[in-house]
Design an enzyme around this catalytic site. Sequence first.
Site, PDB file in Angstrom:
ATOM      1  N   ASP A 134       0.817  -1.217   0.000  1.00 44.45           N
ATOM      2  CA  ASP A 134       0.000   0.000   0.000  1.00 44.45           C
ATOM      3  C   ASP A 134       0.848   1.263   0.000  1.00 44.45           C
ATOM      4  OD1 ASP A 134      -2.437  -1.003  -0.209  1.00 44.45           O
ATOM      5  OD2 ASP A 134      -3.082  -0.608   1.861  1.00 44.45           O
ATOM      6  N   SER A 174     -18.856 -21.815 -29.201  1.00 43.91           N
ATOM      7  CA  SER A 174     -19.332 -22.553 -28.048  1.00 43.91           C
ATOM      8  C   SER A 174     -18.595 -23.899 -28.024  1.00 43.91           C
ATOM      9  CB  SER A 174     -20.828 -22.706 -28.227  1.00 43.91           C
ATOM     10  OG  SER A 174     -21.378 -23.390 -27.169  1.00 43.91           O
ATOM     11  N   LEU A 175     -18.946 -24.787 -27.116  1.00 43.07           N
ATOM     12  CA  LEU A 175     -18.327 -26.114 -27.097  1.00 43.07           C
ATOM     13  C   LEU A 175     -19.411 -27.168 -27.206  1.00 43.07           C
ATOM     14  CD1 LEU A 175     -15.803 -25.846 -24.105  1.00 43.07           C
ATOM     15  CD2 LEU A 175     -15.211 -26.041 -26.529  1.00 43.07           C
ATOM     16  N   GLU A 192      -8.336 -30.075 -19.848  1.00 44.33           N
ATOM     17  CA  GLU A 192      -8.389 -28.908 -18.964  1.00 44.33           C
ATOM     18  C   GLU A 192      -9.652 -28.963 -18.132  1.00 44.33           C
ATOM     19  OE1 GLU A 192      -8.123 -25.387 -21.422  1.00 44.33           O
ATOM     20  OE2 GLU A 192      -6.669 -26.429 -22.691  1.00 44.33           O
ATOM     21  N   LYS A 220     -13.087 -27.331 -16.803  1.00 42.20           N
ATOM     22  CA  LYS A 220     -14.049 -26.385 -17.371  1.00 42.20           C
ATOM     23  C   LYS A 220     -14.495 -25.443 -16.252  1.00 42.20           C
ATOM     24  CE  LYS A 220     -17.940 -26.200 -20.575  1.00 42.20           C
ATOM     25  NZ  LYS A 220     -18.826 -25.246 -19.928  1.00 42.20           N
ATOM     26  N   ASP A 225     -16.226 -22.602 -14.248  1.00 44.48           N
ATOM     27  CA  ASP A 225     -17.618 -22.184 -14.339  1.00 44.48           C
ATOM     28  C   ASP A 225     -17.746 -20.697 -14.024  1.00 44.48           C
ATOM     29  OD1 ASP A 225     -20.233 -22.569 -14.865  1.00 44.48           O
ATOM     30  OD2 ASP A 225     -20.721 -23.559 -12.973  1.00 44.48           O
ATOM     31  N   ARG A 265     -18.110 -12.457 -24.300  1.00 50.25           N
ATOM     32  CA  ARG A 265     -18.368 -13.324 -25.443  1.00 50.25           C
ATOM     33  C   ARG A 265     -19.560 -12.831 -26.263  1.00 50.25           C
ATOM     34  NH1 ARG A 265     -19.263 -19.792 -25.130  1.00 50.25           N
ATOM     35  NH2 ARG A 265     -21.429 -19.656 -25.719  1.00 50.25           N
ATOM     36  N   GLU A 306     -11.728 -17.414 -18.482  1.00 50.88           N
ATOM     37  CA  GLU A 306     -12.994 -17.418 -17.773  1.00 50.88           C
ATOM     38  C   GLU A 306     -12.847 -16.529 -16.536  1.00 50.88           C
ATOM     39  OE1 GLU A 306     -15.124 -19.254 -19.408  1.00 50.88           O
ATOM     40  OE2 GLU A 306     -16.798 -19.690 -18.057  1.00 50.88           O
ATOM     41  N   TYR A 328      -7.207 -19.965 -21.046  1.00 53.28           N
ATOM     42  CA  TYR A 328      -7.149 -21.277 -21.677  1.00 53.28           C
ATOM     43  C   TYR A 328      -6.917 -21.274 -23.177  1.00 53.28           C
ATOM     44  CZ  TYR A 328     -12.111 -20.087 -22.192  1.00 53.28           C
ATOM     45  OH  TYR A 328     -13.286 -19.440 -22.450  1.00 53.28           O
ATOM     46  N   LYS A 384     -19.506 -32.744 -19.350  1.00 52.84           N
ATOM     47  CA  LYS A 384     -20.188 -32.080 -18.233  1.00 52.84           C
ATOM     48  C   LYS A 384     -20.462 -33.047 -17.090  1.00 52.84           C
ATOM     49  CE  LYS A 384     -21.644 -27.863 -19.867  1.00 52.84           C
ATOM     50  NZ  LYS A 384     -22.835 -27.079 -19.962  1.00 52.84           N
ATOM     51  N   CYS A 427     -44.922 -14.859  14.470  1.00 52.15           N
ATOM     52  CA  CYS A 427     -43.468 -14.825  14.549  1.00 52.15           C
ATOM     53  C   CYS A 427     -42.962 -15.876  15.535  1.00 52.15           C
ATOM     54  CB  CYS A 427     -43.014 -13.431  14.978  1.00 52.15           C
ATOM     55  SG  CYS A 427     -41.240 -13.336  15.239  1.00 52.15           S
ATOM     56  N   CYS A 480     -41.500 -13.876  18.679  1.00 53.87           N
ATOM     57  CA  CYS A 480     -42.248 -12.963  19.554  1.00 53.87           C
ATOM     58  C   CYS A 480     -43.760 -13.130  19.434  1.00 53.87           C
ATOM     59  CB  CYS A 480     -41.863 -11.516  19.253  1.00 53.87           C
ATOM     60  SG  CYS A 480     -42.550 -10.906  17.707  1.00 53.87           S
ATOM     61  N   CYS A 526     -42.263  -9.934  10.224  1.00 51.09           N
ATOM     62  CA  CYS A 526     -42.773  -9.718  11.581  1.00 51.09           C
ATOM     63  C   CYS A 526     -42.803  -8.211  11.811  1.00 51.09           C
ATOM     64  CB  CYS A 526     -41.883 -10.385  12.621  1.00 51.09           C
ATOM     65  SG  CYS A 526     -42.262  -9.820  14.292  1.00 51.09           S
ATOM     66  N   CYS A 560     -39.381  -7.473  18.904  1.00 49.57           N
ATOM     67  CA  CYS A 560     -38.994  -8.796  18.405  1.00 49.57           C
ATOM     68  C   CYS A 560     -37.467  -8.941  18.580  1.00 49.57           C
ATOM     69  CB  CYS A 560     -39.404  -8.909  16.939  1.00 49.57           C
ATOM     70  SG  CYS A 560     -39.069 -10.507  16.223  1.00 49.57           S
TER      71      CYS A 560
HETATM   72  P1  AMP Z   1     -20.794 -23.608 -23.166  1.00 55.94           P
HETATM   73  O1  AMP Z   1     -21.021 -22.258 -22.538  1.00 55.94           O
HETATM   74  O2  AMP Z   1     -21.434 -24.732 -22.405  1.00 55.94           O
HETATM   75  O3  AMP Z   1     -21.016 -23.608 -24.641  1.00 55.94           O
HETATM   76  O4  AMP Z   1     -19.246 -23.908 -22.963  1.00 55.94           O
HETATM   77  C1  AMP Z   1     -18.295 -23.105 -23.592  1.00 55.94           C
HETATM   78  C2  AMP Z   1     -17.667 -22.216 -22.588  1.00 55.94           C
HETATM   79  O5  AMP Z   1     -16.901 -22.945 -21.648  1.00 55.94           O
HETATM   80  C3  AMP Z   1     -16.657 -21.308 -23.192  1.00 55.94           C
HETATM   81  O6  AMP Z   1     -17.245 -20.185 -23.767  1.00 55.94           O
HETATM   82  C4  AMP Z   1     -15.826 -20.929 -22.004  1.00 55.94           C
HETATM   83  O7  AMP Z   1     -16.390 -19.768 -21.430  1.00 55.94           O
HETATM   84  C5  AMP Z   1     -16.028 -22.041 -21.021  1.00 55.94           C
HETATM   85  N1  AMP Z   1     -14.779 -22.710 -20.601  1.00 55.94           N
HETATM   86  C6  AMP Z   1     -14.436 -22.941 -19.315  1.00 55.94           C
HETATM   87  N2  AMP Z   1     -13.267 -23.557 -19.229  1.00 55.94           N
HETATM   88  C7  AMP Z   1     -12.803 -23.712 -20.481  1.00 55.94           C
HETATM   89  C8  AMP Z   1     -11.616 -24.272 -21.027  1.00 55.94           C
HETATM   90  N3  AMP Z   1     -10.671 -24.831 -20.254  1.00 55.94           N
HETATM   91  N4  AMP Z   1     -11.493 -24.244 -22.367  1.00 55.94           N
HETATM   92  C9  AMP Z   1     -12.460 -23.704 -23.169  1.00 55.94           C
HETATM   93  N5  AMP Z   1     -13.590 -23.170 -22.706  1.00 55.94           N
HETATM   94  C10 AMP Z   1     -13.772 -23.163 -21.372  1.00 55.94           C
HETATM   95 ZN    ZN Z   2     -41.174 -11.154  15.823  1.00 56.11          ZN
END
Ligand code: AMP
Ligand code: ZN
Length: 664
Positions: free
Chosen positions: A35, A80-81, A110, A112, A114, A133, A169, A221, A308, A402, A405, A420, A426
Amino acid sequence: MSVEQKINQLRDELRQHNYNYYILDNASISDYEFDIKLKELQALEDANPDFFDANSPTQRVGGAITKNFKTTVHDFRMYSLDNSYSKEDLLDWETRIKKMVDGDVQYTCELKYDGASMNLTYEKGKLVRAVTRGDGVQGDEVTANIKTINTVPLQLKGDFPERFDIRGEIILPIKGFLKMNEERIANDDEPYRNPRNTASGSLKLQDSAEVAKRPLECLLYSIKGNNLNISTQFEGLDKARAWGFKVPKEAKLVNSIDDVLDYVEYWDTHRHNLPYEIDGVVVKVNSLFQQDELGFTAKAPRWAMAYKFKAEQVSTRLNEITYQVGRTGAITPVANLKPVELAGTTVKRASLHNADQIEKLDIREGDEVFVEKGGEIIPKIIAVDLTKRPGNSRPTIYIENCPECETQLERLEGEAKHYCPNYNGCPPQVVGRIQHYISRKAMDIEGLGGETVALLVKGGLITNYSDLYELTVEQVIPLERMAEKSAENLINGVEASKQIPFERVLFALGIRYVGETVAKKLAKHYKSIDALMFASILDLVTVDEIGERIAESVVEFFSFEENRKIVERLKTFGVQLEISAEKLASQTDKLKGKSIVVSGVFVSISRNELKKLIEDNGGKVSSSISSKTSYVVAGDKMGPSKRTKAENLNITILSEQAFLELLK
Ligand code: AMP
Ligand code: ZN
């Protein structure tokens, strides 16, 4: 050393510490020292605007406001995948691939992650653009927000290509997610449902300083570009890592689809040990030459496949439905379950949200229920196993009184929750309100914690937060775990809270729907509690961003005599119930109704100070020039396209000096 050298040296140093901390997970300096150095750099940059760099470590704190995110076309489409759910699916995929390419095929496996996907563009090692995207062809530019994410390097290291895109991601690690929710629950805000939605919801927040507060990360990735001199996916990951990106080490290069299946199985059972959530595995043909041969279908690459995981589900017995009362009186029904192992943790409770949810699923005590922990951290009940319903089962009758109370509950038109209404009697409401009052973001009373508040209320020493100011050391000492020193600290902490500025006091009062931001807006507009107390709904809704729901809640709060009395007492104790004279003096209406765009680098004042000055004088800071813009305040290096736009629209461009003159 010249100033420029000093600035560059500090930037390099801070970048390296940032990298050690966020990417390598290995701190090389204390937060405090970091800092100090950051402040030193900020001061030098403020004093030497010629050396401004949009990618300096000082730019991570955010502050830029974006009203409309610019749509931007991707240089390389973001596909997409394809998804697979079984071993057979993966074997079929292998068969298809082998028909289309020659030779052996290696795979990069790799995780995936979320979250939400992001495309980052780098030129000469600097981040120039971050785009969501979107529909795959074009997305929204969210660079200001992404810059605040510490794992996104603003300046690369080593031997990187001149220009390339990299994809990753944006995720919210579980720990950070839980911490954010703890704070929300303490504020009686509805907790966020899951890390994924919270991460993706962060990308398009208008205030980048808000994004900076969230502990987001970016996991990379995939690299895209021309003449990159990379021949395999795995090599690309290694290189990205070397340039300073966060690329999880779990990625693995394997030689056969059998090894892929092992990888899938391993992570299906071990995924809960990761610091973030994954929803599967992504398998990619390793050779980029083979990837080229395979190409794309209309929506996805043929050379990649997602596997998945199934959302984990178990069934267990619902022993009892109990009801919790929050600080604002909101009732939350809770399912108390026979403890069961699910997704790596023991689940004992699940939220049932509200009466509608119970009715919709016809959930009853004694039922066998299915509990799922999909993307959500908080498990939920998704269905009842009707085949196992006991013969003597009775429909759930939602409580009418409640549980704390006994007061009859109320449900407002259009609201999902019951409340309440016993505001002053309360116990969880009384205690919760005082706990909120003393909390860090409110009055931040040192030496006083939530448990002590509960003890004080239970012991009859306080019944509302204004009573805190009459407590004495002698009264407090006898409490559990108190000693003379801690009692003194508590009393001193209460005393010190009299210096907390009005806007935070207003937040601390705990008026429903008046969070930190709303409190600031109201404090600024009304300037004193007396003015706010007499404001009508009609008047309140004229304040920027104050809607009817908030207005009604404010009016209701002050309609209670009890609340007005408490406020009066706070006043006599010396709590700040109006904006300080000093602050008031710096505020005027000179820019009322004006929409002002700030552009470029300034000499005598920082950008943030300039924005604050505009707001303090009643103006609105806007990020893009339109026909509604009143002035553009132009510093050094104002972008030429902005200048042309302002000129075309005949908008007055003010220099820094001219603007400051205007306010005098
Ligand atoms: P979906 O949204 O089910 O079509 O899956 C595709 C999405 O998976 C991509 O757009 C990425 O955002 C995500 N994703 C997460 N991990 C990976 C990875 N290791 N390689 C490629 N895509 C990935
Ligand atoms: Zn109460």
